[in-house]
Design an enzyme around this catalytic site. Structure first.
Site, mmCIF file in Angstrom:
data_model
loop_
_atom_site.group_PDB
_atom_site.id
_atom_site.type_symbol
_atom_site.label_atom_id
_atom_site.label_comp_id
_atom_site.label_asym_id
_atom_site.label_seq_id
_atom_site.Cartn_x
_atom_site.Cartn_y
_atom_site.Cartn_z
ATOM 1 N N HIS A 244 0.848 -1.190 0.000
ATOM 2 C CA HIS A 244 0.000 0.000 0.000
ATOM 3 C C HIS A 244 0.880 1.234 0.000
ATOM 4 O O HIS A 244 1.945 1.225 0.602
ATOM 5 C CB HIS A 244 -0.927 0.010 1.232
ATOM 6 C CG HIS A 244 -2.073 0.952 1.072
ATOM 7 N ND1 HIS A 244 -1.983 2.278 1.425
ATOM 8 C CD2 HIS A 244 -3.316 0.761 0.576
ATOM 9 C CE1 HIS A 244 -3.137 2.862 1.148
ATOM 10 N NE2 HIS A 244 -3.965 1.966 0.629
ATOM 11 N N GLU A 303 -7.720 -5.434 -0.406
ATOM 12 C CA GLU A 303 -8.232 -6.208 -1.539
ATOM 13 C C GLU A 303 -8.160 -7.719 -1.326
ATOM 14 O O GLU A 303 -8.916 -8.464 -1.939
ATOM 15 C CB GLU A 303 -7.473 -5.823 -2.817
ATOM 16 C CG GLU A 303 -7.561 -4.358 -3.178
ATOM 17 C CD GLU A 303 -8.947 -3.904 -3.590
ATOM 18 O OE1 GLU A 303 -9.931 -4.339 -2.966
ATOM 19 O OE2 GLU A 303 -9.044 -3.106 -4.523
#
Ligand code: ACO
Length: 363
Positions: A244, A303
């Protein structure tokens, strides 16, 4: 000084959400994710995000959103076979573009309804089935499942509701930034949301969860995981569902979604073997990434568990990005309104590194 990818550049002030990448904390309008996910419904979080950004707010956001679902359902009649044959995210975006642009609460509600109604309808049309009209009396999550023809008991509706809340807003991510850039030109909410959907669909942003399931399918067995992951990194691939830009610790949304998956597993509605395989792959991936990318903290992102949860709810993997949009759209709209009401035109500069005048070669 130039920062490629704009890391750490503050490009807006917002009252909407704060992402603390070191502590692994997400706050939406003063409420922590722990306080919201599994506790507040999507309509309540949408109202929280919209609060103060519209002059004439409806008396009940839930009732108004139900009515908006019914209204946008009419647009499905424009879904010709060529459109239905497109990827769901592209077809959903094309139908959303048919909503008249504007800046008021009615436009905002139509835009929140749009990804839900259009995706559910498109899934049915692709199967040669008739779209199921919305039921305005239901909560948004329950109605999405019902319109998509998926099991819509309270257990599933609660899980989807938690998902929508978890992804409703998340600082200045790529799609939200796109929404704000467009809003800064005063183009209108539909234009902002169309830009945001376009940014979301890429695999480095909202397009990752489908490929997460592809990875689970390709690995097949827990004892294949390490070799498969090593080979993927040798090829220069990224492991989907990990890493991320902002979080340097585990993404808190991954745990919120893991918790939402729990009741579906206990109840036998989700495939326990698949969940066990996923956990083994997650552990192997984290270990492999630590060894192979020692200079970079790469943890599980939202996700990975999005893929497991949406799969357990029965969504097809090519619609996962559309389901992400169903939740994030509230954040896009709130940011667009905030930008239009408090911000300036967003217009950064670029540094020219092309040939000097006179040195350009004729093509
Ligand atoms: N797998 C393998 N390597 C990775 C991964 C990954 N998932 N993520 C980052 N890296 C590596 C990069 O290859 C790079 O290594 P290098 O320096 O040896 O070249 C290093 O980590 C830094 O990469 P950046 O590109 O600077 O990381 P960035 O902050 O731009 O990337 C991103 C963030 C796009 C999310 C990235 O981690 C990624 O591609 N993840 C996989 C896709 C994914 O899961 N996307 C969903 C993100 S969550 C969301 O948007 C809702």
């Amino acid at each position: 000084m130039m920062t490629i990818g704009l890391d750490d550049v503050i490009a807006a002030e917002t009252v909407l959400s704060d992402v603390d990448g070191l502590q692994g904390r997400l706050v939406m309008r003063g409420r922590s994710l722990d306080d919201l996910a599994g506790h507040a419904g999507y309509e309540a979080v949408m109202a929280l995000l919209f609060d103060g950004f519209f002059e004439r707010a409806p008396a009940s956001w839930q009732a108004a959103l139900g009515a908006a679902r019914r209204e946008v359902f009419e647009h499905l009649s424009f879904a010709d076979p060529a459109l239905v044959a497109q990827e769901p995210i592209d077809a959903m975006r094309a139908l959303t573009a048919r909503i008249a642009d504007g800046d008021g609460p009615a436009t905002a509600l139509r835009l929140v309804a749009a990804p839900a109604v259009f995706t559910a309808g498109l899934v049915r049309l692709r199967k040669g089935l008739r779209p199921i009209p919305p039921d305005a009396s239901l909560g948004h999550a329950a109605d999405i499942l019902r319109m998509a023809g998926l099991p819509a008991e309270p257990l599933q509706a609660r899980a989807l509701d938690t998902y929508l809340v978890t992804v409703a807003d998340h600082g200045l991510n790529a799609s939200t930034f796109a929404s704000r850039v467009v809003a800064s030109t005063r183009a209108g909410l539909v234009s902002s949301v169309l830009a945001a959907i376009s940014a979301l669909k890429g695999p480095l942003h909202g397009g990752a969860p489908g490929p997460v399931l592809d990875m689970l399918d390709a690995i097949e067995r827990a004892d294949h995981a390490r070799a498969w992951l090593e080979a993927a990194l040798d090829r220069g691939d990224r492991l989907m569902g990990f890493g991320h830009r902002v979080y340097r610790v585990r993404d808190p949304r991954a745990d919120a979604l893991k918790s939402a998956l729990g009741p579906l597993l206990q109840d036998g509605r989700a495939d326990r073997e698949r969940a066990a395989l996923a956990q083994a792959i997650e552990a192997a991936a984290l270990d492999t990434l630590r060894r192979r990318k020692p200079g970079r903290t790469l943890e599980t992102n939202v996700e990975f568990y999005t893929a497991l949860l949406l799969d357990a709810l029965g969504f097809q993997r090519d619609t996962f990005t559309c389901v992400f949009a169903m939740g994030r759209v509230a954040g896009w709209i709130a940011h667009a309104r905030e930008q239009a009401s408090t911000g300036r035109l967003i217009r950064p500069q670029s540094r020219y590194v092309g040939p000097p005048v006179g040195e350009a070669q004729e093509r």
